[in-house]
Design an enzyme around this catalytic site. Sequence first.
Site, PDB file in Angstrom:
ATOM      1  N   ARG A  68       0.803  -1.291   0.022  1.00 20.17           N
ATOM      2  CA  ARG A  68       0.186   0.127   0.207  1.00 20.17           C
ATOM      3  C   ARG A  68       1.016   1.382   0.042  1.00 20.17           C
ATOM      4  NH1 ARG A  68      -1.660   2.251   4.613  1.00 20.17           N
ATOM      5  NH2 ARG A  68      -2.155   0.228   5.588  1.00 20.17           N
TER       6      ARG A  68
ATOM      7  N   TYR B  90     -15.803  15.333 -15.638  1.00 21.80           N
ATOM      8  CA  TYR B  90     -16.485  14.020 -15.303  1.00 21.80           C
ATOM      9  C   TYR B  90     -17.522  13.942 -14.299  1.00 21.80           C
ATOM     10  CZ  TYR B  90     -16.730   8.918 -14.220  1.00 21.80           C
ATOM     11  OH  TYR B  90     -17.494   7.441 -13.808  1.00 21.80           O
TER      12      TYR B  90
ATOM     13  N   ASP C 255      -6.963  17.380 -14.723  1.00 28.81           N
ATOM     14  CA  ASP C 255      -7.217  16.015 -15.124  1.00 28.81           C
ATOM     15  C   ASP C 255      -6.793  15.949 -16.792  1.00 28.81           C
ATOM     16  OD1 ASP C 255      -8.277  13.623 -16.000  1.00 28.81           O
ATOM     17  OD2 ASP C 255     -10.141  13.937 -14.758  1.00 28.81           O
TER      18      ASP C 255
ATOM     19  N   LYS D 222      -8.122   4.909 -19.285  1.00 27.82           N
ATOM     20  CA  LYS D 222      -8.595   5.435 -20.303  1.00 27.82           C
ATOM     21  C   LYS D 222      -7.327   5.083 -21.430  1.00 27.82           C
ATOM     22  CE  LYS D 222     -12.142   6.693 -18.254  1.00 27.82           C
ATOM     23  NZ  LYS D 222     -13.084   5.830 -17.656  1.00 27.82           N
TER      24      LYS D 222
HETATM   25  N1  LCS Z   1     -11.113  11.774 -15.183  1.00 29.59           N
HETATM   26  C1  LCS Z   1     -11.959  11.608 -16.285  1.00 29.59           C
HETATM   27  C2  LCS Z   1     -11.784  12.698 -17.241  1.00 29.59           C
HETATM   28  C3  LCS Z   1     -12.739  10.645 -16.550  1.00 29.59           C
HETATM   29  O1  LCS Z   1     -13.537  10.505 -17.752  1.00 29.59           O
HETATM   30  C4  LCS Z   1     -13.031   9.642 -15.504  1.00 29.59           C
HETATM   31  C5  LCS Z   1     -13.893   8.446 -15.758  1.00 29.59           C
HETATM   32  C6  LCS Z   1     -12.396   9.814 -14.276  1.00 29.59           C
HETATM   33  C7  LCS Z   1     -11.526  10.855 -14.073  1.00 29.59           C
HETATM   34  C8  LCS Z   1     -12.352   8.719 -13.358  1.00 29.59           C
HETATM   35  O2  LCS Z   1     -11.825   7.822 -13.644  1.00 29.59           O
HETATM   36  P1  LCS Z   1     -12.043   6.234 -12.914  1.00 29.59           P
HETATM   37  O3  LCS Z   1     -11.929   6.268 -11.561  1.00 29.59           O
HETATM   38  O4  LCS Z   1     -13.251   5.634 -13.572  1.00 29.59           O
HETATM   39  O5  LCS Z   1     -10.727   5.351 -13.393  1.00 29.59           O
HETATM   40  N2  LCS Z   1     -14.542   8.438 -16.872  1.00 29.59           N
HETATM   41  C9  LCS Z   1     -15.506   7.574 -17.271  1.00 29.59           C
HETATM   42  C10 LCS Z   1     -16.447   8.023 -18.355  1.00 29.59           C
HETATM   43  O6  LCS Z   1     -16.547   9.085 -18.936  1.00 29.59           O
HETATM   44  N3  LCS Z   1     -17.226   6.919 -18.398  1.00 29.59           N
HETATM   45  O7  LCS Z   1     -16.737   5.766 -17.661  1.00 29.59           O
HETATM   46  C11 LCS Z   1     -15.889   6.274 -16.698  1.00 29.59           C
END
Ligand code: LCS
Length: 393
Positions: free
Chosen positions: A58, A111, A183, A208
């Site tokens: 961790r 998001y 971000d 992503k």
């Molecule tokens: N930042 C952005 C720009 C994102 O699109 C997402 C997830 C996150 C942070 C969060 O990341 P995660 O915890 O899912 O790894 N975006 C998503 C979307 O547009 N559709 O499903 C997940």
Amino acid sequence: MNTARLGIHSRLVHGGYHPDATGAVNVPIYQSSTFAFRNAAHGAALFAGEEEGYIYTRIGNPTIRVLEDSVAELEGGVGGVATSSGLGAISTLYMALLEMGAHAVSTASVYGPSRGLIEKHFSRFGIGASFVDTSALDNLRQAIRPETRLVYVETPSNPAMQVTDIAGAAKIAHDHGSLLAVDNTFASPYLQNPLDLGADVVLHSVTKFINGHADVVGGILVATDDEVLQRLRDVMVHMGCSMDPHQAFLVLRGLKTLGIRVEQAQAGAQAIARWLETHPKIQSVRYIGLPSHPQHELARLQMRGFGSMISFEMKGGLEAGRRLMNHVKLATLAVSLGGVETLIEHPASMTHAAMSRKAREAAGFADGLVRYSVGIENADDLIADLEQALEAV
Ligand code: LCS
């Protein structure tokens, strides 16, 4: 080997790791929760804090460290902190940089859960936030308060595809004693490096583009300053949203091909966006690579390419969008983005459903907006798929 002066594809393949004593070309998966201290039986009585080394996964792990170093090198930061998800990175950021009574200014069209996290949860601890269209810097300037500690920008934003001037936002944040975090998920480090433009922290949902194969959820934070990096790591360790070594291994495998994936996908996106713009059933297309996009010139200045995310509105609004999504065959109807496979989704009922319609409209997207994440399939096939689906609308 120092890879800093190599070309981007070489850096993606070789950054962060070189064959170890065993000659393993890829970093081994150190699937161990804990690491032995050397005690007197092993010739030295050394305990925690008495020598450099790994203690507990961790807190740190050799496989995860390679991913942290690789992304930090690509983003030009002093180091990275990998997390179990992108939201893990965002909650770590908020928790590290905001305290009771503090305020954050954020891009309205982030998001959905990045916004919900402050509005629903951090607000319970006396933390305030304003959500504004940061593509116009005046909105950001006006939203800053004496207690603002964090400016949080998502650019390009999800799903409105608004672009914020990172250097301009950094100046405003710094003039008011605040830090700027960006971000960078939609652009990836292949297309944009916010730290070079003045940001203090950059973060990714590595779920992503960085991983790129829709088989891992993960996140990462990179900072320009050792003290900020230590605060981020300390919070991550205490919240317990650490990455897993196997997760890190898969992300490192995906990272090597980030450049060629992004090149292929954005070439497809450019062709698809141009085609959509001429289609009689499409109201409007938002692709930052089109001259019709309001921040096309800004994107050209601060990015090395326009990426592969497209949003568009159907002439028939929500119902037409629903019918389109019901008829695509090659594109998959699913949330998420940035993978080798093309995904289509409806933000108002899927990723951004928790936001009110009013908040969605203020964030720049109506209920009829469709989001399309272009993968690496042949653009002709994707266009043919959209064409047959649009016929059914
Ligand atoms: N930042 C952005 C720009 C994102 O699109 C997402 C997830 C996150 C942070 C969060 O990341 P995660 O915890 O899912 O790894 N975006 C998503 C979307 O547009 N559709 O499903 C997940």
